[in-house]
Design an enzyme around this catalytic site. Structure first.
Site, PDB file in Angstrom:
ATOM      1  N   LYS A 198       0.834  -1.222  -0.110  1.00 50.92           N
ATOM      2  CA  LYS A 198      -0.133   0.051  -0.050  1.00 50.92           C
ATOM      3  C   LYS A 198       0.897   1.463  -0.226  1.00 50.92           C
ATOM      4  O   LYS A 198       1.718   1.421   0.792  1.00 50.92           O
ATOM      5  CB  LYS A 198      -1.002  -0.120   1.174  1.00 50.92           C
ATOM      6  CG  LYS A 198      -1.790   1.239   1.250  1.00 50.92           C
ATOM      7  CD  LYS A 198      -2.733   1.216   2.475  1.00 50.92           C
ATOM      8  CE  LYS A 198      -3.539   2.328   2.584  1.00 50.92           C
ATOM      9  NZ  LYS A 198      -4.441   2.385   3.703  1.00 50.92           N
ATOM     10  N   ARG A 208     -10.585  10.363   1.767  1.00 49.75           N
ATOM     11  CA  ARG A 208     -10.533  11.177   3.132  1.00 49.75           C
ATOM     12  C   ARG A 208     -11.845  12.280   3.317  1.00 49.75           C
ATOM     13  O   ARG A 208     -12.001  12.375   4.261  1.00 49.75           O
ATOM     14  CB  ARG A 208      -9.246  11.768   3.165  1.00 49.75           C
ATOM     15  CG  ARG A 208      -7.967  10.886   3.112  1.00 49.75           C
ATOM     16  CD  ARG A 208      -6.677  11.289   3.711  1.00 49.75           C
ATOM     17  NE  ARG A 208      -5.650  10.095   3.312  1.00 49.75           N
ATOM     18  CZ  ARG A 208      -4.519  10.321   3.065  1.00 49.75           C
ATOM     19  NH1 ARG A 208      -4.051  11.370   3.093  1.00 49.75           N
ATOM     20  NH2 ARG A 208      -3.682   9.138   2.955  1.00 49.75           N
ATOM     21  N   ARG A 219       1.258  10.080   5.408  1.00 46.76           N
ATOM     22  CA  ARG A 219       1.528   8.625   6.037  1.00 46.76           C
ATOM     23  C   ARG A 219       2.826   8.068   5.567  1.00 46.76           C
ATOM     24  O   ARG A 219       2.876   6.877   5.430  1.00 46.76           O
ATOM     25  CB  ARG A 219       0.274   7.739   5.693  1.00 46.76           C
ATOM     26  CG  ARG A 219      -1.126   8.269   6.079  1.00 46.76           C
ATOM     27  CD  ARG A 219      -1.934   7.254   6.074  1.00 46.76           C
ATOM     28  NE  ARG A 219      -3.526   7.499   5.854  1.00 46.76           N
ATOM     29  CZ  ARG A 219      -4.182   8.195   6.898  1.00 46.76           C
ATOM     30  NH1 ARG A 219      -3.457   8.229   8.032  1.00 46.76           N
ATOM     31  NH2 ARG A 219      -5.461   8.266   6.695  1.00 46.76           N
ATOM     32  N   GLU A 235       7.124  -6.883   1.385  1.00 44.77           N
ATOM     33  CA  GLU A 235       5.637  -6.679   2.011  1.00 44.77           C
ATOM     34  C   GLU A 235       4.983  -7.953   1.854  1.00 44.77           C
ATOM     35  O   GLU A 235       4.487  -8.495   2.876  1.00 44.77           O
ATOM     36  CB  GLU A 235       5.227  -5.563   1.533  1.00 44.77           C
ATOM     37  CG  GLU A 235       5.809  -4.231   2.437  1.00 44.77           C
ATOM     38  CD  GLU A 235       5.684  -3.924   3.833  1.00 44.77           C
ATOM     39  OE1 GLU A 235       4.972  -4.724   4.246  1.00 44.77           O
ATOM     40  OE2 GLU A 235       6.054  -2.912   4.185  1.00 44.77           O
ATOM     41  N   LYS A 250      -2.074  -1.482  -3.831  1.00 41.10           N
ATOM     42  CA  LYS A 250      -3.019  -0.531  -3.778  1.00 41.10           C
ATOM     43  C   LYS A 250      -2.214   0.752  -3.545  1.00 41.10           C
ATOM     44  O   LYS A 250      -1.139   0.718  -3.071  1.00 41.10           O
ATOM     45  CB  LYS A 250      -3.868  -0.600  -2.339  1.00 41.10           C
ATOM     46  CG  LYS A 250      -4.616   0.770  -2.055  1.00 41.10           C
ATOM     47  CD  LYS A 250      -5.342   0.443  -0.585  1.00 41.10           C
ATOM     48  CE  LYS A 250      -6.185   1.741  -0.491  1.00 41.10           C
ATOM     49  NZ  LYS A 250      -6.723   1.953   0.641  1.00 41.10           N
ATOM     50  N   SER A 276     -10.276   5.633  -4.377  1.00 41.76           N
ATOM     51  CA  SER A 276     -11.217   6.814  -4.612  1.00 41.76           C
ATOM     52  C   SER A 276     -10.894   7.847  -5.607  1.00 41.76           C
ATOM     53  O   SER A 276     -11.703   8.045  -6.491  1.00 41.76           O
ATOM     54  CB  SER A 276     -11.370   7.360  -3.303  1.00 41.76           C
ATOM     55  OG  SER A 276     -10.129   8.099  -2.993  1.00 41.76           O
TER      56      SER A 276
HETATM   57  C1  PBG Z   1      -6.845   3.870   5.478  1.00 44.77           C
HETATM   58  C2  PBG Z   1      -7.283   3.629   4.184  1.00 44.77           C
HETATM   59  C3  PBG Z   1      -7.484   4.284   3.163  1.00 44.77           C
HETATM   60  C4  PBG Z   1      -7.959   3.879   1.958  1.00 44.77           C
HETATM   61  C5  PBG Z   1      -8.443   2.790   2.383  1.00 44.77           C
HETATM   62  N1  PBG Z   1      -8.055   2.436   3.796  1.00 44.77           N
HETATM   63  C6  PBG Z   1      -6.834   5.762   3.166  1.00 44.77           C
HETATM   64  C7  PBG Z   1      -5.344   6.216   3.512  1.00 44.77           C
HETATM   65  O1  PBG Z   1      -4.507   5.305   3.758  1.00 44.77           O
HETATM   66  O2  PBG Z   1      -5.123   7.259   3.527  1.00 44.77           O
HETATM   67  C8  PBG Z   1      -8.187   4.621   0.606  1.00 44.77           C
HETATM   68  C9  PBG Z   1      -9.105   3.867  -0.038  1.00 44.77           C
HETATM   69  C10 PBG Z   1      -9.418   4.994  -1.217  1.00 44.77           C
HETATM   70  O3  PBG Z   1      -8.916   6.011  -1.539  1.00 44.77           O
HETATM   71  O4  PBG Z   1     -10.471   4.622  -1.978  1.00 44.77           O
HETATM   72  N2  PBG Z   1      -7.740   2.819   6.446  1.00 44.77           N
END
Ligand code: PBG
Length: 325
Positions: A198, A208, A219, A235, A250, A276
């Site tokens: 990720k 968000r 992050r 990972e 992801k 998203s």
């Molecule tokens: C964090 C999480 C995120 C997403 C899924 N789980 C956001 C992040 O890491 O800031 C993003 C999913 C998306 O953008 O559709 N628990």
């Protein structure tokens, strides 16, 4: 021309093209991410994600029925608590009365085992600072303390009825710790989908909004650097060693090379998350009449399958499944 090889021969009609198609996309490949939100009486459409809603219990069940009717077999549930319930550790995440655990229970009551209920196992929606774990006095996310809280959260999700938990916080050792916590509590049948590779991605922007994130900053001390591929393979290896039933890459489209490498490497199913920002870009361009939204949706999902993905998490799941049916 004097050509022996004419690749166009196999493209001459729909029947030929169907005969030689190398990739299939099925409704059952798709997983729908959903948002259950505390303290609202009607669903709210997320402005940066047209067609995606912050749900009430009723609208959550309705939308899950629509997904299942279209052939989707799994949903991934995120919970959004009241602002005043957020705290330093995100404790409402493992409260049995917390919004996410109530959402899981509600879906299990409604669907039994017909729909696989997966829950997001991460604290960022629940902490007052918006990080995926607990922070020290310098604002750094503490790994081992955070993993203990993930154990509590996963146990509470299993107790609420989750078939699968999906740790998305990118803490080291989180998969082994969650497996151990689940097994000790008698939840050895609860599966783990590990967000293994990720990345610290700007494509998460609209998410968000969807979860009312409190995050300031980024992050990058826990999610991966977009410049790295080899690190993803580490990972993935670690998560498989630690007991992951699925691994995941992801975001999706900008990381197809990572996905293909993960597929090559993995002996467990490899999922990909079309996030998203990817959804928002396709929707926005389609709404402007700049692209054919349905065609681009299906083409992007097909690309994941061609790269070797086994499951695709996508906000398009219901729409795409309907078209595929
Ligand atoms: C964090 C999480 C995120 C997403 C899924 N789980 C956001 C992040 O890491 O800031 C993003 C999913 C998306 O953008 O559709 N628990």
């Amino acid at each position: 021309m004097d050509l022996i090889r004419r690749p166009r021969r196999l493209r001459q009609s729909p029947a030929f093209r169907e005969l030689v198609a190398e990739t299939t996309l099925r409704p059952a490949d798709l997983i729908l991410p959903m948002f259950i939100v505390d303290g609202i009486d009607e669903p709210h459409e997320i402005p940066s994600m047209p067609g995606v809603y912050q749900h009430t219990f009723d609208s959550l069940k309705r939308a899950a029925h629509e997904a299942l009717d279209a052939g989707v077999k799994c949903v991934d549930l995120f919970g959004v608590p009241l602002d005043e319930d957020k705290d330093e550790t995100g404790s409402v995440a493992w409260d049995p009365q917390g919004i996410l655990n109530r959402g899981i229970e509600e879906l299990r009551r409604e669907f039994g085992d017909d729909l696989i209920v997966m829950a997001d196992t991460c604290l960022d929606e629940f902490t007052s600072h918006g990080h995926c774990g607990v922070v020290d006095d310098k604002g750094r996310v503490k790994n081992d303390e955070t993993v203990k809280l993930y154990q509590d959260m996963a146990r509470s999700q299993a107790r609420a009825g989750a078939h699968m938990v999906s740790p998305s916080g990118m803490m080291d050792g989180q998969i082994a710790a969650i497996r151990e916590a689940l097994d000790e509590a008698g939840h050895e049948d609860v599966a783990i989908m590990a967000y293994s590779a990720k990345y610290a991605s700007a494509f998460f922007g609209p998410f968000r909004d969807a979860v009312g994130s409190s995050l300031e900053g980024d992050r990058r001390t826990y999610q991966q650097d977009p410049r790295n591929l080899r690190e993803s393979l580490l990972e993935i290896d670690l998560d498989i060693e630690e007991g992951a039933d699925f691994v995941m890459v992801k975001p999706g489209l900008p990381y197809l090379d990572v996905l293909a490498a993960a597929v090559e490497r993995s002996c467990v199913p490899v999922a990909v998350y079309q996030v998203s920002g990817e959804y928002a870009m396709i929707k926005a361009a389609a709404q402007n009449g700049w692209i054919n939204g349905e065609a681009v949706m299906l083409e992007s999902l097909t690309a994941f399958k061609r790269a070797g993905a086994d499951q695709i998490l996508t906000y398009f799941a219901t729409d795409a499944a309907r078209l595929l049916k």
